[in-house]
Design an enzyme around this catalytic site. Structure first.
Site, PDB file in Angstrom:
ATOM      1  N   GLU A   1       8.744 -33.800  -3.859  1.00 29.76           N
ATOM      2  CA  GLU A   1       9.246 -34.410  -5.101  1.00 29.76           C
ATOM      3  C   GLU A   1       9.712 -35.828  -4.825  1.00 29.76           C
ATOM      4  O   GLU A   1      10.762 -36.261  -5.288  1.00 29.76           O
ATOM      5  CB  GLU A   1      10.382 -33.563  -5.683  1.00 29.76           C
ATOM      6  CG  GLU A   1       9.952 -32.195  -6.183  1.00 29.76           C
ATOM      7  CD  GLU A   1      11.005 -31.556  -7.072  1.00 29.76           C
ATOM      8  OE1 GLU A   1      11.445 -32.228  -8.033  1.00 29.76           O
ATOM      9  OE2 GLU A   1      11.395 -30.418  -6.802  1.00 29.76           O
TER      10      GLU A   1
ATOM     11  N   GLU B   1       0.828  -1.211   0.000  1.00 31.70           N
ATOM     12  CA  GLU B   1       0.000   0.000   0.000  1.00 31.70           C
ATOM     13  C   GLU B   1       0.860   1.258   0.000  1.00 31.70           C
ATOM     14  O   GLU B   1       0.559   2.233  -0.710  1.00 31.70           O
ATOM     15  CB  GLU B   1      -0.931  -0.010   1.218  1.00 31.70           C
ATOM     16  CG  GLU B   1      -1.920  -1.171   1.248  1.00 31.70           C
ATOM     17  CD  GLU B   1      -1.318  -2.475   1.744  1.00 31.70           C
ATOM     18  OE1 GLU B   1      -2.024  -3.501   1.742  1.00 31.70           O
ATOM     19  OE2 GLU B   1      -0.123  -2.489   2.140  1.00 31.70           O
TER      20      GLU B   1
END
Length: 611
Positions: A344, A99
């Protein structure tokens, strides 16, 4: 014309939630054409809001792969005419909020504009930079994609913005439509790791594998290089860069000897984790080279103590578990602050992880090849299912062609909904503002987005500290601390280290430079570092809490509580996994708190004497 929003109570995973339905009743409407025009304007307004919210969600991922996973924030500031005036995104933990960056980019065009945020501000608890930037810039309206998923941050920024007169609309609460719901879904997906972490107390886990068209992840011999194309493997490197860690089993280490690096030459490289119950692992393996990135081996308590010593001599961290299983391991890495884990592994460990309920998403690369073999391994081992009706169905499935391969991805578990529960945080606060469900005699802090995250040396609070004969501004306590390792050493390379750390874009990168140089080139580190490092940290912390009054107030509010830096692996600055750490960061904060409390009591005594 009056527009009424009717609320319906709906059950959501055992909790009740309110859904403001766009059921509209019209009164005092003399012309159907006016009503239709009003509805058309509403649709256009929703389409504009949805478009900018999706843009904010896309922006929030801009640092993916460059820094370690963190809450993803994006901000788009649009003028009343619908033109983008400024944009920003959170680069890393401890850096300037999205922001504030968007406000800086928009400048004077902020006044009266609308800010679009994919998620309620709250990248560091106790820091109000994001909200202050929007308020001081004169932003008139804020549209929020989703509330912050972490309970201690949820609703506070929205409440603060509304208290300053800003109109705040939250998708799915203040209004609904199909186009807005799609935009809201983008916001949920982009922060799925944070949401899952908040709701399930484990990191977001993604199972990835590559297989042939006949469902094999290797030949019968175990050979697997390569099933998928180079383009697919590049995508895998990207997935690794978006993860805190990559996890494999012992069989993968023995068969493939992987490196598990991101191989992009810069940015974030994930930690490598090996799960092995027996520690039947080779002495030579690429994963035991920790010069560039760390490796953690998770094993059963008591397994091969001699081999554990060997791994420790290589710099590999060994973590023992009473019961080694995916659920226990993921709960541990949740405590370690991890948001996202990439699995993995082979079929046996994959099946165990799925059965444990810790896998949230699956990504499968399917190559147009057939290898055959009755003993060739498949991606997922035995799950105990005997009928097709028991099969696990993916949701939100996506298909994409990557070179010659087909990429299929989908969720095994839906992203939890974040619509308000009853009673909501806002409702509770309105009933009794003093209620604080987080009070405890022991206060833990670690990541900047934790409840007391502002206590972290990684928090985004610049400090001005002496350097040589002058003063310099350091982006965080961690920047100053790491740089001091090399101060005063008569070596040009040491001076270079100081400058690299000082100009690092995030505390994470400052720590990476400082730690790696200390490990690889110890001759560049000042000889008295071990003697002075606690004092260096204390002076930096004191400067931070003295510079920012609201942080000092927060620290004083913890009087009577023990402060513990909750890192389970840092046994010097943190409290350790089971309280075995020295907790020096917590100790220094308690020392500083005592110093402040002593000053307050002396000041009060002097005041009473003067009266």
């Amino acid at each position: 014309m009056e527009i009424h929003y009717h609320h319906h109570t709906v059950s959501n995973w055992g909790n009740e939630r309110l859904i403001p339905m766009a059921a509209l009743s019209f009164r005092l409407c003399s012309s159907p054409l006016i009503c239709r025009a009003t509805l058309d304007n509403g649709r256009n307004h929703h389409a504009t809001d949805a478009s900018f919210i999706r843009r904010a969600a896309d922006l929030s991922e801009m640092s993916a792969g460059l820094t370690s996973p963190h809450p993803n924030f994006g901000c788009v500031i649009a003028t009343p005419s619908g033109k983008v005036a400024g944009e920003g995104y959170l680069y890393a933990q401890g850096t300037k909020p999205a922001e504030a960056l968007a406000v800086e980019a928009a400048g004077e065009f902020c006044r009266g504009s609308t800010a679009y945020l994919n998620m309620e501000p709250g990248d560091c608890h106790g820091d109000h930079t994001a909200v202050s930037a929007l308020v001081e810039a004169g932003v008139g309206r804020v549209v929020v994609g989703i509330r912050h998923p972490l309970q201690h941050l949820r609703g506070s920024a929205i409440r603060e913005m509304r208290s300053h007169g800003i109109e705040v609309n939250v998708l799915g609460e203040d209004f609904q439509s199909k186009v807005l719901e799609d935009a809201r879904k983008c916001c949920l997906l982009v922060n799925a790791p944070l949401i899952h972490r908040a709701c399930s107390r484990v990191p977001f886990s993604l199972l990835k594998y590559a297989m042939t068209l006949d469902g094999k992840i290797a030949a019968s011999s175990g050979h697997a290089a390569w099933i998928s194309s180079k383009l697919s493997r590049t995508r895998v490197f990207e997935l690794r860069g978006r993860s805190d860690a990559v996890i494999v089993g012992g069989n993968t280490v023995r068969q493939d000897d992987p490196r598990l690096t991101a191989r992009h030459g810069q940015g974030h490289t994930p930690t490598r984790i090996v799960m092995s119950q027996s520690l039947d692992l080779p002495e030579k393996a690429n994963l035991w080279d920790v010069s560039e990135v760390s490796t953690i081996v998770a094993t059963q308590r008591g397994a091969r103590k001699s081999y554990q010593k060997f791994l420790a001599s290589k710099g590999v961290e060994v973590v023992e578990f009473d019961m080694l299983n995916p659920r226990e391991v993921m709960e541990y890495f949740h405590l370690r602050g991890y948001l996202s884990i990439l699995w993995e592994c082979g079929g046996t460990l994959a099946a165990s992880a799925i059965a444990s309920g810790v896998i949230h998403k699956v990504v499968a690369f399917i190559a147009p090849k057939i290898i055959g073999g009755s003993k060739a391994p498949s991606p997922v081992g035995e799950l105990g299912m005997v009928e097709m009706t028991q099969a696990l169905n993916l949701i939100d499935v996506c298909y994409e062609q990557v070179g010659p391969d087909m990429l299929v991805s989908g969720f095994l578990q839906p992203v939890p909904d974040l619509l308000p529960v009853i009673p909501s945080e806002d409702a509770t606060f309105e009933i009794d503002p003093s209620v604080n469900p987080f009070e405890s005699s022991i206060i833990f802090f670690y990541k900047t987005w934790d409840l007391y995250g502002s206590f972290s040396n990684f928090s985004p609070h610049p400090i001005r500290m002496p350097y040589g004969d002058d003063y310099r501004t350091w982006s965080s306590v961690e920047h100053y601390y790491q740089a001091n390792k090399f101060v005063g050493v008569e070596n040009p390379l040491s001076h270079d280290c100081v400058e690299k750390i000082r100009t690092a874009k995030s505390p994470e990168e400052a720590a990476l430079v400082g730690r790696s140089k200390q490990r690889q080139q110890p001759e560049l580190v000042r000889s008295d570092w071990e003697d002075v490092k606690i004092e260096v940290m204390y002076m930096a912390l004191k400067c931070k809490f003295s510079t920012y009054p609201h942080l000092k107030t927060m620290l004083l509010s913890t009087a009577g509580s023990v402060l513990v830096e909750a890192s389970p692996h840092d046994l010097f600055w943190g409290g350790g996994r089971e309280g075995e750490g020295l907790n020096y960061l917590g100790r220094l904060l308690m020392q500083l708190r005592s110093e402040y409390l002593g000053e307050s009591s002396v000041s009060a005594e002097n005041t009473s004497l003067a009266v």
